[in-house]
Design an enzyme around this catalytic site. Structure first.
Site, PDB file in Angstrom:
ATOM      1  N   LYS A 151      24.960 -36.795 118.609  1.00 49.90           N
ATOM      2  CA  LYS A 151      24.423 -38.131 118.906  1.00 49.90           C
ATOM      3  C   LYS A 151      24.443 -38.401 120.423  1.00 49.90           C
ATOM      4  O   LYS A 151      23.469 -38.890 120.976  1.00 49.90           O
ATOM      5  CB  LYS A 151      25.238 -39.215 118.193  1.00 49.90           C
ATOM      6  CG  LYS A 151      25.218 -39.111 116.679  1.00 49.90           C
ATOM      7  CD  LYS A 151      25.928 -40.282 116.016  1.00 49.90           C
ATOM      8  CE  LYS A 151      27.433 -40.306 116.242  1.00 49.90           C
ATOM      9  NZ  LYS A 151      28.174 -39.259 115.507  1.00 49.90           N
ATOM     10  N   ARG A 196      29.425 -48.254 111.908  1.00 45.84           N
ATOM     11  CA  ARG A 196      30.153 -47.176 111.258  1.00 45.84           C
ATOM     12  C   ARG A 196      30.697 -47.589 109.885  1.00 45.84           C
ATOM     13  O   ARG A 196      31.353 -46.779 109.223  1.00 45.84           O
ATOM     14  CB  ARG A 196      31.332 -46.811 112.146  1.00 45.84           C
ATOM     15  CG  ARG A 196      31.447 -45.334 112.479  1.00 45.84           C
ATOM     16  CD  ARG A 196      32.642 -45.221 113.401  1.00 45.84           C
ATOM     17  NE  ARG A 196      33.013 -43.892 113.763  1.00 45.84           N
ATOM     18  CZ  ARG A 196      32.596 -43.274 114.872  1.00 45.84           C
ATOM     19  NH1 ARG A 196      31.726 -43.829 115.663  1.00 45.84           N
ATOM     20  NH2 ARG A 196      33.073 -42.090 115.156  1.00 45.84           N
ATOM     21  N   ARG A 219      33.610 -27.285 122.031  1.00 50.58           N
ATOM     22  CA  ARG A 219      33.650 -28.406 122.973  1.00 50.58           C
ATOM     23  C   ARG A 219      35.073 -28.571 123.526  1.00 50.58           C
ATOM     24  O   ARG A 219      35.263 -28.764 124.715  1.00 50.58           O
ATOM     25  CB  ARG A 219      33.196 -29.687 122.249  1.00 50.58           C
ATOM     26  CG  ARG A 219      33.187 -30.931 123.101  1.00 50.58           C
ATOM     27  CD  ARG A 219      32.311 -32.016 122.484  1.00 50.58           C
ATOM     28  NE  ARG A 219      32.995 -32.842 121.517  1.00 50.58           N
ATOM     29  CZ  ARG A 219      32.412 -33.784 120.768  1.00 50.58           C
ATOM     30  NH1 ARG A 219      31.119 -33.986 120.840  1.00 50.58           N
ATOM     31  NH2 ARG A 219      33.105 -34.502 119.914  1.00 50.58           N
ATOM     32  N   ARG A 258      39.322 -34.778 124.786  1.00 54.87           N
ATOM     33  CA  ARG A 258      39.553 -35.927 123.925  1.00 54.87           C
ATOM     34  C   ARG A 258      40.740 -35.669 123.012  1.00 54.87           C
ATOM     35  O   ARG A 258      40.865 -34.596 122.434  1.00 54.87           O
ATOM     36  CB  ARG A 258      38.308 -36.181 123.066  1.00 54.87           C
ATOM     37  CG  ARG A 258      37.217 -36.896 123.817  1.00 54.87           C
ATOM     38  CD  ARG A 258      35.972 -37.012 122.993  1.00 54.87           C
ATOM     39  NE  ARG A 258      36.201 -37.529 121.656  1.00 54.87           N
ATOM     40  CZ  ARG A 258      35.219 -37.836 120.823  1.00 54.87           C
ATOM     41  NH1 ARG A 258      33.976 -37.692 121.189  1.00 54.87           N
ATOM     42  NH2 ARG A 258      35.494 -38.292 119.626  1.00 54.87           N
ATOM     43  N   ARG A 318      38.323 -37.245 110.592  1.00 54.99           N
ATOM     44  CA  ARG A 318      37.159 -38.023 111.013  1.00 54.99           C
ATOM     45  C   ARG A 318      35.994 -37.814 110.046  1.00 54.99           C
ATOM     46  O   ARG A 318      35.241 -38.749 109.757  1.00 54.99           O
ATOM     47  CB  ARG A 318      36.753 -37.654 112.444  1.00 54.99           C
ATOM     48  CG  ARG A 318      37.652 -38.326 113.485  1.00 54.99           C
ATOM     49  CD  ARG A 318      37.757 -37.547 114.783  1.00 54.99           C
ATOM     50  NE  ARG A 318      36.527 -37.416 115.513  1.00 54.99           N
ATOM     51  CZ  ARG A 318      36.267 -36.415 116.367  1.00 54.99           C
ATOM     52  NH1 ARG A 318      37.148 -35.451 116.564  1.00 54.99           N
ATOM     53  NH2 ARG A 318      35.135 -36.396 117.019  1.00 54.99           N
TER      54      ARG A 318
HETATM   55  P1  ADP Z   1      32.639 -38.977 117.175  1.00 55.69           P
HETATM   56  O1  ADP Z   1      32.307 -38.049 118.311  1.00 55.69           O
HETATM   57  O2  ADP Z   1      33.682 -38.473 116.260  1.00 55.69           O
HETATM   58  O3  ADP Z   1      31.435 -39.495 116.476  1.00 55.69           O
HETATM   59  P2  ADP Z   1      33.185 -41.416 118.699  1.00 55.69           P
HETATM   60  O4  ADP Z   1      33.285 -41.000 120.110  1.00 55.69           O
HETATM   61  O5  ADP Z   1      31.951 -42.162 118.289  1.00 55.69           O
HETATM   62  O6  ADP Z   1      33.433 -40.168 117.776  1.00 55.69           O
HETATM   63  O7  ADP Z   1      34.449 -42.307 118.292  1.00 55.69           O
HETATM   64  C1  ADP Z   1      35.781 -41.848 118.464  1.00 55.69           C
HETATM   65  C2  ADP Z   1      36.749 -42.769 117.719  1.00 55.69           C
HETATM   66  O8  ADP Z   1      36.600 -44.123 118.210  1.00 55.69           O
HETATM   67  C3  ADP Z   1      36.517 -42.891 116.216  1.00 55.69           C
HETATM   68  O9  ADP Z   1      37.134 -41.848 115.492  1.00 55.69           O
HETATM   69  C4  ADP Z   1      37.122 -44.271 115.927  1.00 55.69           C
HETATM   70  O10 ADP Z   1      38.524 -44.233 115.905  1.00 55.69           O
HETATM   71  C5  ADP Z   1      36.716 -45.078 117.151  1.00 55.69           C
HETATM   72  N1  ADP Z   1      35.415 -45.731 116.954  1.00 55.69           N
HETATM   73  C6  ADP Z   1      34.255 -45.459 117.633  1.00 55.69           C
HETATM   74  N2  ADP Z   1      33.249 -46.239 117.211  1.00 55.69           N
HETATM   75  C7  ADP Z   1      33.767 -47.037 116.237  1.00 55.69           C
HETATM   76  C8  ADP Z   1      33.241 -48.050 115.394  1.00 55.69           C
HETATM   77  N3  ADP Z   1      31.946 -48.408 115.440  1.00 55.69           N
HETATM   78  N4  ADP Z   1      34.086 -48.648 114.503  1.00 55.69           N
HETATM   79  C9  ADP Z   1      35.375 -48.313 114.430  1.00 55.69           C
HETATM   80  N5  ADP Z   1      35.936 -47.355 115.180  1.00 55.69           N
HETATM   81  C10 ADP Z   1      35.165 -46.723 116.085  1.00 55.69           C
END
Ligand code: ADP
Length: 190
Positions: free
Chosen positions: A13, A88, A127, A137, A148
């Protein structure tokens, strides 16, 4: 143009959002990036979010909805935005609909990046290995990825039928090259 990029962790994404930012002059709103910035800055939000994120769980819906609502009001969003990592949960999708009505905005497209989850593990590992440990991260490891992904299936995948019912959901094959995925997305945005 207002777009949602949808897909499990590691689906690409962020990569595709960057391409869209360049091409359309719209901004990327990544809730993950916003939360990581808050953690790095040690704000109250960051302190609350850190342990939840490190465990691969989701941060509170109302908190995230409030952050996005404030961010959309900023001047740089006036040409449009790409939501990456939001909504989400179904509650977040409902919150988004409500705020868009209030702001007089609408969503143009929702793009689901469909991927093979076995291959996602390899991507996340690559990554993590490519990033120096200090910049890595905290949630980029196989164990948290499993968590996740299970959170994605339990709480985020149910958002898809919500948008499918509105007739605005478009799927792309995320297992193709970055350029190919970008072209598939571009095809929907014409
Ligand atoms: P990924 O690369 O796993 O898609 P993100 O960078 O989007 O992860 O998000 C990392 C973490 O931040 C998630 O695992 C969650 O804990 C938190 N997070 C991000 N966006 C949201 C959201 N819209 N609602 C709740 N938690 C979120």
């Amino acid at each position: 143009m207002n777009i949602i990029l949808f897909g499990p962790p590691g689906a690409g994404k962020g990569t595709q959002a960057e391409i869209l930012v360049e091409k359309h002059g719209i901004v990327q709103l990544s809730t993950g990036d916003m939360l990581r910035a808050a953690v790095a800055a040690g704000t109250e939000l960051g302190q609350k979010a850190k342990s939840v994120m490190d465990a691969g769980q989701l941060v509170d819906d109302d908190l995230i909805i409030g952050i996005i609502s404030d961010r959309i009001d900023e001047a740089d969003c006036k040409n449009g935005f790409i939501l990456d990592g939001f909504p989400r949960t179904v509650a977040q999708a409902e919150g988004l609909d409500k705020m868009l009505v209030e702001k007089g905005l609408k969503l143009d497209k929702i793009i689901e990046i469909v991927v093979d989850e076995k291959i996602l593990f390899d991507r996340i590992e690559t990554r993590a290995q490519a990033t120096p440990e200090a910049q890595r991260r905290a949630d980029d490891n196989a164990e948290t990825l499993k968590k996740r992904l299970s959170v994605y299936h339990a709480q985020t995948a149910p958002v898809l039928p919500y948008y499918a019912a509105k007739g605005v959901l478009n799927k792309v094959d995320g297992m193709k090259s970055i350029d190919d995925v970008a072209n598939q997305i571009a095809g929907y945005l014409k």
